[in-house]
Design an enzyme around this catalytic site. Structure first.
Site, short mmCIF file in Angstrom:
data_model
loop_
_atom_site.label_atom_id
_atom_site.label_comp_id
_atom_site.label_asym_id
_atom_site.label_seq_id
_atom_site.Cartn_x
_atom_site.Cartn_y
_atom_site.Cartn_z
N CYS A 200 0.84 -1.19 0.00
CA CYS A 200 0.00 0.00 0.00
C CYS A 200 0.88 1.24 0.00
O CYS A 200 1.60 1.51 0.97
CB CYS A 200 -0.92 0.00 1.22
SG CYS A 200 -2.01 1.44 1.30
N VAL A 201 0.82 2.01 -1.08
CA VAL A 201 1.64 3.22 -1.17
C VAL A 201 1.14 4.29 -0.22
O VAL A 201 1.91 5.18 0.17
CB VAL A 201 1.67 3.76 -2.61
CG1 VAL A 201 2.33 2.78 -3.56
CG2 VAL A 201 0.25 4.12 -3.10
#
Length: 362
Positions: A200-201
């Site tokens: 998850c950025v």
């Protein structure tokens, strides 16, 4: 919430479209095409040859238009953003949250107090923000389940290999270790993760066994925040319309014709009076719909004890085209071997099994 782009996507396409194999030797122009190709195709390894060829030729034409120096600069930026850990998207997340809450506090909250809205109703977004911030920090800082040489043997005994999606004895080409069942190597973080879901950025971390519960709280509170602010804002605008009797008025157009007030005119009028509020409302409504859909998908995965990575991989067992490319002796009907019922599946998210617990059960 975040999409991980890896070189595996392009590697899988090379087998479908052999003409791409020479692209890396054509200098900056074709290298730029490859980078864009990875971005646009993501991890889809099963695109048809016609689609792949069309997409690649289109990107080649685009690469001839863009100057070489700009191509190299864009390639470095894309490599930095999509293939290495960085805090850009986490900072963007905080900035967007601050902008929405700043507008809510500065205008909507004050106007609603003047209209005597329930105070608890108005304070609910702040409570959700506190919970969301805590979950965000825990999700970002908690070790998702990094597999190292010291704990690899322990993780190998947590989940049994199902013989279909996870084969025993498969080695990670990067870490040079045997891969435990349900693990995956993250090319962004550059290590294998136990019960890998996705990278998850927005939290700048992998989502794995030990921070999945925080991610679920983070995702659901973020959706509730957007939906709650949208509901309060809509309620405020409805009150404004009702108190001003706008719906019973009329207006004269450019031709001098008199018309009754309709919804499009009303929205335009409200935008002229409250431009920032209407812009914020549009943003949180779209965000609520997108996050709401992703929440439903995440809930489905949790109830069935699947990860995003496993759900994506399971699609290939249902794809006739993918099955046709496999040797006849490799055709396998996939069955989720890790689902043990709804309540146990939820419990596994809240309290992921560790090797000590698994020993007690066996």
């Amino acid at each position: 919430m975040g999409i991980m782009f890896t070189s595996e996507a392009f590697g899988g396409v090379i087998n479908v479209c052999p003409t791409l194999g020479n692209a890396q030797r054509e200098g900056a122009t074709d290298t730029f095409s490859i980078t864009l190709f990875e971005v646009f195709t993501g991890e889809n390894k099963h695109s048809s040859a016609t689609q792949v060829t069309w997409c690649f030729h289109l990107l080649q034409v685009f690469s001839f238009i863009v100057p070489t120096r700009l191509q190299r600069a864009m390639q470095r930026v894309l490599q930095r953003l999509l293939h290495t850990r960085n805090s850009l998207f986490a900072g963007l997340h905080v900035a967007l949250e601050a902008a929405v809450y700043g507008e809510y506090t500065w205008e909507v909250f004050g106007y609603c107090q003047e209209l005597e809205f329930n105070t608890g109703f108005l304070l609910l977004p702040y409570l959700l923000l506190a919970v969301n911030t805590g979950a965000f920090v825990l999700c970002a800082l908690t070790n998702p389940g990094t597999i190292t040489e010291s704990n690899q043997e322990s993780y190998l005994r947590v989940y049994a290999h199902d013989g279909a999606m996870f084969q025993k004895g498969v080695m990670c080409r990067t870490c040079h270790m045997e891969k435990p069942a349900r693990s995956k190597h993250c090319s962004v973080c550059n290590f294998c993760v136990h019960r890998f879901d996705h990278h998850c950025v927005w939290v700048n971390n992998c989502i794995g066994a030990f921070n999945m519960r925080y991610f679920v709280i983070y995702l659901f509170t973020l959706t509730a925040m957007a939906a709650d602010i949208a509901i309060i804002t809509v309620a405020f605008l409805i009150q404004v319309v009702l108190l001003s009797n706008m719906m019973y008025g009329s207006y004269i157009d450019e031709q001098g014709q008199e018309h009754e007030v309709e919804i499009p005119f009303l929205i335009q009028h409200l935008f002229l009076i409250f431009p920032r509020i209407i812009f914020m409302l549009g943003f949180v409504i779209v965000l609520s719909l997108v996050l709401g859909a992703y929440c439903c998908f995440t809930l489905y995965l949790a109830l069935t004890n699947q990860t995003s990575n496993e759900w994506y991989k399971s699609r290939r067992y249902e794809c006739p085209h993918c099955q046709a490319q496999q040797p006849h002796n490799k055709h396998t009907a996939y069955r989720n071997a890790y689902s043990k019922g709804v309540w146990i599946n939820i419990k596994e998210i809240i309290k992921p099994p560790r090797i000590s617990e698994r020993k007690k059960k066996t």
